[in-house]
Design an enzyme around this catalytic site. Structure first.
Site, mmCIF file in Angstrom:
data_model
loop_
_atom_site.group_PDB
_atom_site.id
_atom_site.type_symbol
_atom_site.label_atom_id
_atom_site.label_comp_id
_atom_site.label_asym_id
_atom_site.label_seq_id
_atom_site.Cartn_x
_atom_site.Cartn_y
_atom_site.Cartn_z
ATOM 1 N N GLU A 8 -10.389 1.905 -9.201
ATOM 2 C CA GLU A 8 -11.068 1.583 -7.931
ATOM 3 C C GLU A 8 -11.915 0.320 -8.078
ATOM 4 O OE1 GLU A 8 -9.836 3.025 -5.575
ATOM 5 O OE2 GLU A 8 -9.049 4.842 -6.491
ATOM 6 N N GLU A 25 -2.089 -1.914 -6.200
ATOM 7 C CA GLU A 25 -2.266 -0.671 -6.951
ATOM 8 C C GLU A 25 -1.940 -0.870 -8.429
ATOM 9 O OE1 GLU A 25 -3.706 1.891 -5.769
ATOM 10 O OE2 GLU A 25 -3.790 1.086 -3.741
ATOM 11 N N ASP A 28 -4.246 -0.250 -11.656
ATOM 12 C CA ASP A 28 -3.893 0.594 -12.807
ATOM 13 C C ASP A 28 -4.039 -0.159 -14.125
ATOM 14 O OD1 ASP A 28 -3.312 2.754 -11.203
ATOM 15 O OD2 ASP A 28 -1.131 2.589 -11.403
ATOM 16 N N HIS A 86 1.558 2.529 -3.295
ATOM 17 C CA HIS A 86 1.539 3.065 -4.659
ATOM 18 C C HIS A 86 2.983 3.225 -5.149
ATOM 19 C CE1 HIS A 86 -2.047 4.592 -2.558
ATOM 20 N NE2 HIS A 86 -2.672 4.400 -3.708
HETATM 21 ZN ZN LIG Z 1 -5.666 2.302 -5.581
#
Ligand SMILES: [Zn+2]
Length: 219
Positions: free
Chosen positions: A55, A115, A119, A179
């Protein structure tokens, strides 16, 4: 209403909101396998630690990086930093474009870029945080069930991505969900990290070791 959350406390999820420069972790994600106060450090850093890192990194992904600290859509980067960032993120686009999810249907690297930046940066910063925690408390650096703390860190990252979709749902998500499917999230970031190869004694050329010229480093 700037005090309102975008998710209920009962939701197992988390988010970053660029217009408020805010990260939110509903209560429900603060339980196993993401977080367990009684677990060894590796599990918590590989679970909620990596989610928190993810995040945070949304603030510096292809979208969040275009918002200033006050949440306004406002460029605060130099042109050369932006160009270098894009050169690196293009490699991550190519990595995920290369994953075939259904026969003849690949992940969309551009759609899932933000995303995947989250990660990769999030798992990397969580791994660094685990190393700092183990340095501060060397007694915690123990094997559990025959696995080292580094191994358990990556194993819990994979554990939190246990998820499956039927073919129709997967087909929709490959076209609409920012995602990537969970199996590619479990493997995508670690395959760029030397720490993963070291933890599991992988060699150059192994499936989980991306070649040096393809290895992505962003944050
Ligand atoms: Zn995310």
């Amino acid at each position: 209403d700037k005090t309102e959350w975008g998710m209920t406390p009962q939701t197992v999820n988390a988010y970053y909101n660029a217009t408020k420069n805010e990260i939110v972790f509903p209560a429900a994600i603060l339980q196993a396998p993401f977080f367990d106060a009684k677990a060894d450090p590796a599990l918590n850093y590989g679970g909620i630690g990596a989610v928190i890192g993810h995040e945070m990194m949304h603030g510096y992904d292809d979208s969040g990086s275009q918002f200033a600290a006050n949440g306004n859509f406002d460029n605060w980067w130099t042109d050369s930093d932006r160009a270098a960032f894009t050169q690196r993120t293009d490699q991550l686009v190519a990595q995920f474009d290369g994953y075939e999810s259904l026969p003849g249907v690949n992940v969309k690297g551009k759609l899932t870029l933000g995303e995947n930046i989250g990660d990769l940066g999030g798992l990397t910063v969580a791994y660094d945080a685990l190393q700092m925690a183990l340095k501060e408390d060397p007694k915690a650096n123990v094997e559990v069930d025959g696995y080292s703390q580094d191994q358990r860190f990556f194993m819990n990252w994979a554990t939190v991505w246990r998820r499956n979709f039927n073919e129709g749902e997967l087909r929709v998500r490959l076209n609409t969900d920012p995602h990537a499917p969970a199996n590619f999230r479990a493997n995508g970031a670690p395959s760029n990290m030397p720490a993963y190869a070291q933890a599991f004694e992988c060699k150059a050329g192994d499936e989980m070791v991306r070649a040096d010229d393809k290895r992505v480093v962003i944050w």
